[in-house]
Design an enzyme around this catalytic site. Structure first.
Site, short mmCIF file in Angstrom:
data_model
loop_
_atom_site.label_atom_id
_atom_site.label_comp_id
_atom_site.label_asym_id
_atom_site.label_seq_id
_atom_site.Cartn_x
_atom_site.Cartn_y
_atom_site.Cartn_z
CB CYS A 108 -24.62 10.97 -15.14
SG CYS A 108 -25.15 9.77 -16.35
CD GLU A 109 -20.69 15.18 -13.06
OE1 GLU A 109 -21.00 16.08 -12.25
OE2 GLU A 109 -19.94 14.23 -12.80
#
Ligand SMILES: *Cc1c(COP(=O)(O)O)cnc(C)c1O
Length: 419
Positions: A342-343
């Site tokens: 989640c980046e």
């Protein structure tokens, strides 16, 4: 790269189809070619024929025990930067007197560990470190063999994060202070001056910065001789680059030639600390496509490997070629290859022309043998990938894929949570 090749449109590592390993081991996994590791080490080592030398493989580029053990069996020494790497090196069977220890932040227990093991030398990176090593050696009633890591202020013309020999970098001691450092060292009772060291950076693709560093070191050695300080080991560090995309670094023989020519007849014993050039192109990361997604402005290939598995694209904007494990006739696409993390920075390739890999397809991230697994993490509680080594028609899992239990290993709940 000759040991990663296509046979009937299928990617092989030596005599093993990569698809078969993926079926047995799952994805993602790192894959190392024994023949390539061996060839790269031997080419590098033999390039310095004619000089007294010790090639100390740089452990931080790839610390897998099987990889270390192979190099050890080929006569390699080891360049370490932590107590943990010393532990691995000793476990892999390296003789301590072939181990050199660099790093700006050595801790007391690490220094003691290295002194007790009896390593070849400490590459000292500050005057305070020098004093601490002297103190610990005195405490342990031994002598510490040291080199001072000098910072020759040379621009290696590489990514700023992997330039290490510039004045503004944290590494080593500048040339003027180094002389004072040697003077101090020569007065310290438990220090035995044996060498001089530099390491100017990584992924360096031309010879000149190395030659410049060599000349600086030679000058310093002459100055030291004039004040009665003799140097035996000249450690040139690592840093030779490889081809990830279109770089054309000097061949190890070309790199070596200049060094050999310059040092012949000097009685210096050369130490080299190559990492990337030995293992970088001897390993790949194999991943599977989870999904495809067409955004409004971009095409995404969503893979089961992400930045926690291979950080280099995120950290350095590094290029790694993406190759299909099974080649098809389909037209290439332009896409971002991204991971499940989640980046936004979680990518393996950006706006890249790649094979049209579809949901469920395997692909290889090339040139991932150096700073691949060693930089991987458990971010997002992702178990770290397996590591596999191939030799001829055999393969062996040299590190198991982590399991969920590994993720919480060592964590414990405080009793006061129940209050
Ligand atoms: C990282 C490192 C190396 C190896 O660098 P490569 O670019 O992988 O060859 C050698 N010596 C020291 C001190 C290092 O920190």
């Amino acid at each position: 790269m000759h040991h990663f090749f296509y046979r009937n449109n299928e990617l092989y590592c030596e005599d093993v189809p990569i698809r078969m390993i993926a079926e047995k081991v799952g994805t993602p996994f790192y894959l190392y070619s024994h023949a390539t590791l061996k060839r790269h080490f031997l080419i590098f080592n033999e390039a310095f024929e004619g000089l007294e030398r010790l090639v100390c493989f740089s452990a931080k580029s790839n610390t897998n025990l099987a990889v270390l053990k192979l190099f050890k069996s080929l006569g390699s020494g080891l360049d370490i930067v932590s107590g943990g790497e010393l532990y691995r090196g000793l476990k892999a069977g390296f003789s301590p007197d072939k181990i050199v220890y660099s790093g700006v932040g050595k801790r007391i227990h690490e220094i003691d560990y290295a002194l007790e093991a009896g390593i070849l030398m400490f590459n000292v990176e500050s005057l305070e470190e020098l004093e601490l090593i002297d103190k610990r050696a005195g405490f342990l009633r031994t002598e510490a063999p040291v080199a001072i890591r000098v910072n020759p202020d040379i621009d290696p013309k590489t990514h700023p994060y992997i330039s290490t020999g510039l004045k503004k970098n944290k590494f080593g001691i500048d040339m003027e202070t180094a002389i004072d450092g040697y003077k101090v060292a020569s007065r310290l009772k438990n220090i035995n001056i044996v060498g001089i060291d530099c390491h100017i950076g990584s992924q360096i693709t031309e010879s000149k910065p190395f030659i410049d560093a060599l000349e600086s070191l030679k000058n310093l050695i002459n100055e030291l001789r004039q004040i009665g300080i003799q140097i035996k080991y000249m450690d040139m560090g690592g840093g030779l680059g490889i081809t990830y995309n279109d770089e054309s670094p000097p061949h190890p023989r070309e790199y070596a030639r200049a060094i050999v020519d310059s040092l012949k007849g000097s009685h210096l014993h050369l130490i080299l600390e190559p990492g990337r050039v030995i293992v970088g192109n001897a390993g790949i990361l194999v991943s599977r496509v989870l999904f495809r997604k067409s955004g409004k402005v971009k095409e995404f290939v969503i893979a089961d490997a992400g930045m926690n598995d291979l950080l280099r694209p995120t950290l350095y904007d590094a290029f790694h070629a993406i190759e299909p494990v099974v080649r098809t006739e389909d037209k290439p696409i332009t896409a971002d290859v991204v991971g499940p993390i989640c980046e936004t920075g979680d990518f393996l390739a950006v706006d890249r022309k790649i094979p049209d890999v579809k949901k469920g397809d395997l692909f290889a991230v090339m040139s991932a043998g150096a700073y691949g697994f060693t930089m991987s993490s458990n971010y997002c509680s992702r178990p770290r990938a397996a590591e596999v080594m191939v030799r001829d028609d055999r393969f062996h899992v040299v590190r198991d894929r982590e399991i969920y239990e590994d993720l919480v290993d060592g964590e414990s709940l405080p009793p006061f949570l129940d209050d």
